[in-house]
Scaffold this motif. Structure first.
Motif: not given
Length: 76
Positions: A49-65
């Motif tokens: 939803t945020l990306r569709a509104k123009g936000a840039e998403i920085h996802d670091e969830t791969d660090r959980l693995l």
């Protein structure tokens, strides 16, 4: 001004989810300025939803693995 976003620092253990207070692994840089931090769960919930509104998403969830390196032999 080019409109390019400045690079962001990696998230650390002190960065907390703005929704629930858990450790943040997702940063949403808003198009109008500012940012929101989310845990993995809330990052998945609000990210598209945020990306569709123009936000840039920085996802670091791969660090959980990531698996931490074992201590050196002399420290076991």
């Amino acid at each position: 001004m080019t409109g390019a976003l400045a690079p962001t620092k990696p998230l650390t253990a002190v960065d907390r989810c703005d929704r629930c207070g858990a450790q943040a692994y997702v940063r949403a840089v808003l198009a109008g300025g500012g940012e929101l931090l989310f845990c993995a769960h809330h990052g998945r919930k609000y990210g598209e939803t945020l990306r569709a509104k123009g936000a840039e998403i920085h996802d670091e969830t791969d660090r959980l693995l990531e698996t931490p390196a074992p201590p050196p032999e002399d420290e076991r």
